[in-house]
Scaffold this motif. Structure first.
Motif, PDB file in Angstrom:
ATOM      1  N   MET A 203       0.839  -1.198   0.000  1.00  0.00           N
ATOM      2  CA  MET A 203       0.000   0.000   0.000  1.00  0.00           C
ATOM      3  C   MET A 203       0.869   1.240   0.000  1.00  0.00           C
ATOM      4  SD  MET A 203      -2.766   1.192   2.916  1.00  0.00           S
ATOM      5  CE  MET A 203      -3.593   2.775   2.795  1.00  0.00           C
ATOM      6  N   GLY A 204       0.682   2.106  -0.980  1.00  0.00           N
ATOM      7  CA  GLY A 204       1.383   3.374  -0.995  1.00  0.00           C
ATOM      8  C   GLY A 204       0.656   4.395  -0.137  1.00  0.00           C
ATOM      9  N   PHE A 205       1.355   5.439   0.242  1.00  0.00           N
ATOM     10  CA  PHE A 205       0.753   6.428   1.126  1.00  0.00           C
ATOM     11  C   PHE A 205       0.736   7.819   0.503  1.00  0.00           C
ATOM     12  CE2 PHE A 205       2.527   3.031   3.755  1.00  0.00           C
ATOM     13  CZ  PHE A 205       1.385   2.625   4.417  1.00  0.00           C
ATOM     14  N   ASP A 206       0.791   7.864  -0.820  1.00  0.00           N
ATOM     15  CA  ASP A 206       0.817   9.138  -1.514  1.00  0.00           C
ATOM     16  C   ASP A 206      -0.389   9.304  -2.440  1.00  0.00           C
ATOM     17  OD1 ASP A 206       1.521   7.163  -3.262  1.00  0.00           O
ATOM     18  OD2 ASP A 206       3.210   8.248  -4.162  1.00  0.00           O
ATOM     19  N   LYS A 207      -1.417   8.482  -2.260  1.00  0.00           N
ATOM     20  CA  LYS A 207      -2.599   8.569  -3.104  1.00  0.00           C
ATOM     21  C   LYS A 207      -3.840   8.297  -2.272  1.00  0.00           C
ATOM     22  CE  LYS A 207      -3.617   5.062  -5.748  1.00  0.00           C
ATOM     23  NZ  LYS A 207      -3.608   3.993  -6.782  1.00  0.00           N
ATOM     24  N   ILE A 208      -4.991   8.564  -2.861  1.00  0.00           N
ATOM     25  CA  ILE A 208      -6.271   8.358  -2.186  1.00  0.00           C
ATOM     26  C   ILE A 208      -6.898   7.064  -2.681  1.00  0.00           C
ATOM     27  CG2 ILE A 208      -8.595   9.281  -1.838  1.00  0.00           C
ATOM     28  CD1 ILE A 208      -7.378  12.090  -2.111  1.00  0.00           C
ATOM     29  N   TYR A 209      -7.305   6.243  -1.731  1.00  0.00           N
ATOM     30  CA  TYR A 209      -7.964   4.971  -2.021  1.00  0.00           C
ATOM     31  C   TYR A 209      -9.435   5.067  -1.644  1.00  0.00           C
ATOM     32  CZ  TYR A 209      -3.172   3.103  -2.021  1.00  0.00           C
ATOM     33  OH  TYR A 209      -1.846   2.867  -2.270  1.00  0.00           O
ATOM     34  N   GLN A 210     -10.235   4.205  -2.251  1.00  0.00           N
ATOM     35  CA  GLN A 210     -11.635   4.096  -1.823  1.00  0.00           C
ATOM     36  C   GLN A 210     -11.919   2.675  -1.373  1.00  0.00           C
ATOM     37  OE1 GLN A 210     -14.824   6.266  -3.690  1.00  0.00           O
ATOM     38  NE2 GLN A 210     -16.150   4.451  -3.752  1.00  0.00           N
TER      39      GLN A 210
END
Length: 282
Positions: free
Chosen positions: A1-8
């Motif tokens: 999981m990256g932490f520089d984008k928005i997930y839904q």
């Protein structure tokens, strides 16, 4: 999981998770025809820069905002009644809870009371009050600012009696937020003590949920992963916070609140009455 984008995620409700997710609020309100929301928060959050930026952004989109922040650290019934009076008097059409567990619990309880005007504690889950929650509630949105209670994904609010300080649990699936904007950037400036205290609450939620005796393999899997994320990130979030540590703590907090649908344990069974007696955070 990256932490520089928005997930839904769509479990148990729609969750927009990631840095900057809170900036999506204005467009969501416009799309949902929510032009006059009541924003419920606490006095501390109401003075913070990120909160003021959220309100400014909404005003720029011609969204009429009414802010209610007169709440106790352990919310009481009169907080809910005052907030509902403001909702009525200013002709609001939705509710946004921004803050930690106290603010979101009050926001959720106001959402219940808007269309359920019996005594608030008639809806206490411990006396079967859920059956009286028969009407719809206003459009309800949550934005967490701590990584601890996980109230943003909950279906209940804990509200105390003003006189006895006895806590009541207001529960109904109708009280689940329509959408959660979980933005770890809002937690970046939390002081170390609050980070540690709320982090231990999140850890306890996951741990007690995993150990609760009811068989629930879905919650057990979520709780295990939540504990793993906290073990990787809590110390760093307290002492040397960065976006990854804050993100892991925030998602683990959400997971704890999902997992404790299975149940909690002795820590919380002691913490709630003690917080009522001593007026401390549980």
């Amino acid at each position: 999981m990256g932490f520089d984008k928005i997930y839904q995620y769509n479990f148990p409700t729609t969750i927009r998770f990631g840095p900057g997710a809170s900036k999506e609020l204005g467009d969501y309100l416009l799309k949902s025809a929510l032009s006059r929301p009541l924003v419920v928060t606490d006095k501390t959050v109401a003075q913070l820069d990120f909160f003021k930026e959220i309100i400014t952004d909404l005003n720029k989109k011609n969204i009429s905002i009414e802010v209610f922040h007169e709440i106790h650290k352990n919310p009481v019934k009169s907080d809910v009644y005052k907030g509902t009076d403001i909702y009525d008097a200013t002709l609001r059409n939705g509710i946004i809870g921004i803050g930690g567990g106290a603010a979101i619990d009050v926001a959720r309880a106001i959402a219940l009371r808007v269309n359920h005007r019996e005594d608030l504690f008639k809806y206490d889950d411990l006396v079967g009050g859920e059956v009286y929650v028969t009407s719809d509630v206003p459009h309800f949105i949550t934005i967490p600012t701590t990584a601890g209670t996980g109230s943003e994904v909950g279906r209940s609010a804990i509200i105390a009696d003003d006189e006895t300080h006895q806590k009541k649990i207001l529960f109904s699936p109708k009280l689940l937020a329509k959408i959660v904007f979980a933005d770890p950037l809002l937690t970046m400036e939390l002081p170390p003590f609050i980070t540690a205290a709320t982090g231990m609450d999140a850890l306890t939620h996951n741990m007690e949920a995993f150990l609760a005796r009811m068989h629930h393999p879905l919650c057990e899997g979520i709780a295990l992963e939540g504990m793993s994320l906290i073990s990787e990130s809590l110390e760093k979030a307290v002492n040397h916070p960065d976006l990854e540590a804050r993100s892991k703590m925030l998602i683990a907090s959400l997971m704890g609140a999902i997992a404790f649908q299975k149940g909690l344990g002795v820590v919380h069974s002691l913490a709630h009455p003690l917080s009522s007696l001593l007026d401390t955070h549980h």
